[in-house]
Scaffold this motif. Structure first.
Motif, PDB file in Angstrom:
ATOM      1  N   UNK A  39      43.785 -12.343  62.269  1.00  0.00           N
ATOM      2  CA  UNK A  39      44.066 -13.297  61.242  1.00  0.00           C
ATOM      3  C   UNK A  39      45.297 -12.846  60.260  1.00  0.00           C
ATOM      4  N   UNK A  40      46.472 -13.333  60.216  1.00  0.00           N
ATOM      5  CA  UNK A  40      47.466 -12.816  59.311  1.00  0.00           C
ATOM      6  C   UNK A  40      47.026 -13.399  57.788  1.00  0.00           C
ATOM      7  N   UNK A  41      46.970 -12.141  56.859  1.00  0.00           N
ATOM      8  CA  UNK A  41      46.698 -12.367  55.843  1.00  0.00           C
ATOM      9  C   UNK A  41      48.255 -12.336  54.857  1.00  0.00           C
ATOM     10  N   UNK A  42      48.295 -12.922  53.703  1.00  0.00           N
ATOM     11  CA  UNK A  42      49.393 -12.700  52.738  1.00  0.00           C
ATOM     12  C   UNK A  42      48.732 -12.035  51.923  1.00  0.00           C
ATOM     13  N   UNK A  43      49.600 -11.079  51.229  1.00  0.00           N
ATOM     14  CA  UNK A  43      49.365  -9.984  50.195  1.00  0.00           C
ATOM     15  C   UNK A  43      50.426 -10.434  49.064  1.00  0.00           C
ATOM     16  N   UNK A  44      49.650 -10.355  47.929  1.00  0.00           N
ATOM     17  CA  UNK A  44      50.229 -10.566  46.762  1.00  0.00           C
ATOM     18  C   UNK A  44      50.025  -9.432  45.839  1.00  0.00           C
ATOM     19  N   UNK A  45      51.366  -9.002  45.305  1.00  0.00           N
ATOM     20  CA  UNK A  45      51.228  -7.497  44.658  1.00  0.00           C
ATOM     21  C   UNK A  45      51.611  -7.885  43.171  1.00  0.00           C
ATOM     22  N   UNK A  46      50.875  -7.527  42.224  1.00  0.00           N
ATOM     23  CA  UNK A  46      51.107  -7.731  40.731  1.00  0.00           C
ATOM     24  C   UNK A  46      51.412  -6.395  40.045  1.00  0.00           C
ATOM     25  N   UNK A  47      52.269  -6.151  39.319  1.00  0.00           N
ATOM     26  CA  UNK A  47      52.393  -4.759  38.572  1.00  0.00           C
ATOM     27  C   UNK A  47      52.197  -5.068  37.187  1.00  0.00           C
ATOM     28  N   UNK A  48      51.402  -4.360  36.334  1.00  0.00           N
ATOM     29  CA  UNK A  48      51.166  -4.741  35.076  1.00  0.00           C
ATOM     30  C   UNK A  48      51.459  -3.398  34.096  1.00  0.00           C
ATOM     31  N   UNK A  49      51.956  -3.741  32.875  1.00  0.00           N
ATOM     32  CA  UNK A  49      51.972  -2.646  32.132  1.00  0.00           C
ATOM     33  C   UNK A  49      51.584  -3.078  30.679  1.00  0.00           C
ATOM     34  N   UNK A  50      51.000  -2.045  30.181  1.00  0.00           N
ATOM     35  CA  UNK A  50      50.441  -2.448  28.507  1.00  0.00           C
ATOM     36  C   UNK A  50      50.873  -1.261  27.649  1.00  0.00           C
ATOM     37  N   UNK A  51      51.242  -1.740  26.489  1.00  0.00           N
ATOM     38  CA  UNK A  51      51.492  -1.020  25.449  1.00  0.00           C
ATOM     39  C   UNK A  51      50.569  -1.038  24.139  1.00  0.00           C
ATOM     40  N   UNK A  52      49.901  -0.054  23.680  1.00  0.00           N
ATOM     41  CA  UNK A  52      49.209   0.029  22.686  1.00  0.00           C
ATOM     42  C   UNK A  52      47.799  -0.601  22.721  1.00  0.00           C
ATOM     43  N   UNK A  53      47.303  -1.096  21.712  1.00  0.00           N
ATOM     44  CA  UNK A  53      45.775  -1.634  21.782  1.00  0.00           C
ATOM     45  C   UNK A  53      45.968  -3.049  21.925  1.00  0.00           C
ATOM     46  N   UNK A  54      44.687  -3.612  21.388  1.00  0.00           N
ATOM     47  CA  UNK A  54      44.543  -5.035  21.581  1.00  0.00           C
ATOM     48  C   UNK A  54      45.644  -5.649  20.961  1.00  0.00           C
ATOM     49  N   UNK A  55      46.294  -5.179  19.871  1.00  0.00           N
ATOM     50  CA  UNK A  55      47.256  -6.069  19.244  1.00  0.00           C
ATOM     51  C   UNK A  55      48.669  -5.674  19.944  1.00  0.00           C
ATOM     52  N   UNK A  56      48.659  -4.988  20.991  1.00  0.00           N
ATOM     53  CA  UNK A  56      49.914  -4.505  21.665  1.00  0.00           C
ATOM     54  C   UNK A  56      50.452  -5.750  22.531  1.00  0.00           C
ATOM     55  N   UNK A  57      51.274  -5.451  23.534  1.00  0.00           N
ATOM     56  CA  UNK A  57      51.746  -6.234  24.687  1.00  0.00           C
ATOM     57  C   UNK A  57      51.832  -5.851  25.682  1.00  0.00           C
ATOM     58  N   UNK A  71      53.801  -6.667  29.969  1.00  0.00           N
ATOM     59  CA  UNK A  71      54.267  -7.397  31.221  1.00  0.00           C
ATOM     60  C   UNK A  71      53.400  -7.600  32.367  1.00  0.00           C
ATOM     61  N   UNK A  72      53.815  -8.484  33.192  1.00  0.00           N
ATOM     62  CA  UNK A  72      53.182  -8.754  34.540  1.00  0.00           C
ATOM     63  C   UNK A  72      54.351  -9.204  35.441  1.00  0.00           C
ATOM     64  N   UNK A  73      54.846  -8.559  36.516  1.00  0.00           N
ATOM     65  CA  UNK A  73      55.679  -8.725  37.453  1.00  0.00           C
ATOM     66  C   UNK A  73      55.064  -8.918  38.817  1.00  0.00           C
ATOM     67  N   UNK A  74      55.695  -9.745  39.335  1.00  0.00           N
ATOM     68  CA  UNK A  74      55.408 -10.057  41.138  1.00  0.00           C
ATOM     69  C   UNK A  74      56.948 -10.321  41.715  1.00  0.00           C
ATOM     70  N   UNK A  75      56.886 -10.578  42.786  1.00  0.00           N
ATOM     71  CA  UNK A  75      58.299 -10.883  43.504  1.00  0.00           C
ATOM     72  C   UNK A  75      59.090 -11.825  42.586  1.00  0.00           C
ATOM     73  N   UNK A  76      58.671 -13.014  42.221  1.00  0.00           N
ATOM     74  CA  UNK A  76      59.443 -13.865  41.608  1.00  0.00           C
ATOM     75  C   UNK A  76      58.683 -14.184  40.320  1.00  0.00           C
ATOM     76  N   UNK A  77      58.052 -13.349  39.820  1.00  0.00           N
ATOM     77  CA  UNK A  77      57.579 -13.690  38.433  1.00  0.00           C
ATOM     78  C   UNK A  77      57.624 -12.501  37.548  1.00  0.00           C
ATOM     79  N   UNK A  78      57.913 -12.624  36.439  1.00  0.00           N
ATOM     80  CA  UNK A  78      57.923 -11.647  35.209  1.00  0.00           C
ATOM     81  C   UNK A  78      58.002 -12.344  33.706  1.00  0.00           C
ATOM     82  N   UNK A  79      56.745 -12.124  33.184  1.00  0.00           N
ATOM     83  CA  UNK A  79      56.482 -12.566  32.137  1.00  0.00           C
ATOM     84  C   UNK A  79      55.773 -11.579  31.213  1.00  0.00           C
TER      85      UNK A  79
END
Length: 146
Positions: free
Chosen positions: A1-19, A21-29
């Motif tokens: 069975x061929x499975x597709x794989x989705x990879x997300x890379x995330x980075x967090x700065x600070x605490x709860x009031x921080x910020x 990013x989340x990135x994937x091949x065609x997503x950056x927000x």
């Protein structure tokens, strides 16, 4: 069975009031904890990303099915809303607005209506959410371009 794989890379700065990013091949927000939970609210939050995933899945499934059925669409726009309540739980409603070209027949309009329901049944993300108890409704509007 061929499975597709989705990879997300995330980075967090600070605490709860921080910020972060989340990135994937065609997503950056930017992501942030919502203000209602003590964060800044200056970025996408989990519910927004979940609804975006469900909406994108439904929309892409719909587009593929319309093409497979040789239904020509002049324009397709969609708005999606999510709400949470004790009475209804988590509910997502998609509002697709489809305009068919001048000269489209009543049979074609009905076929598009049936395709809306079929896309809802065949959207993998929507089906996963439904299994988790999320209510998903489709309120489509099909018309002929004037």
């Amino acid at each position: 069975m061929d499975r597709s794989k989705t990879i997300l890379n995330m980075e967090w700065n600070g605490n709860k009031s921080g910020n972060g990013t989340i990135e994937a091949e065609y997503l950056k927000t930017e992501i942030a904890v919502p203000q209602s939970f003590g964060g800044t609210g200056e970025g996408s939050e989990p519910k927004e990303l979940l609804v975006a995933s469900a909406a994108t899945c439904f929309l892409m499934t719909l587009v593929g099915m319309l093409e497979a059925r040789s239904l020509i669409v002049e324009s397709l726009k969609m708005r999606s809303e999510a709400s949470v309540s004790k009475e209804e739980g988590f509910k997502i409603t998609h509002y697709p607005a489809i305009k068919l070209p001048v000269g489209a027949t009543e049979e074609q309009i009905q076929s598009v209506d049936r395709t809306l329901a079929a896309a809802d049944r065949n959207c993998d993300i929507g089906n996963l959410l439904k299994k988790a108890g999320v209510q998903i409704d489709i309120s489509g509007d099909v018309s002929i371009k004037l």
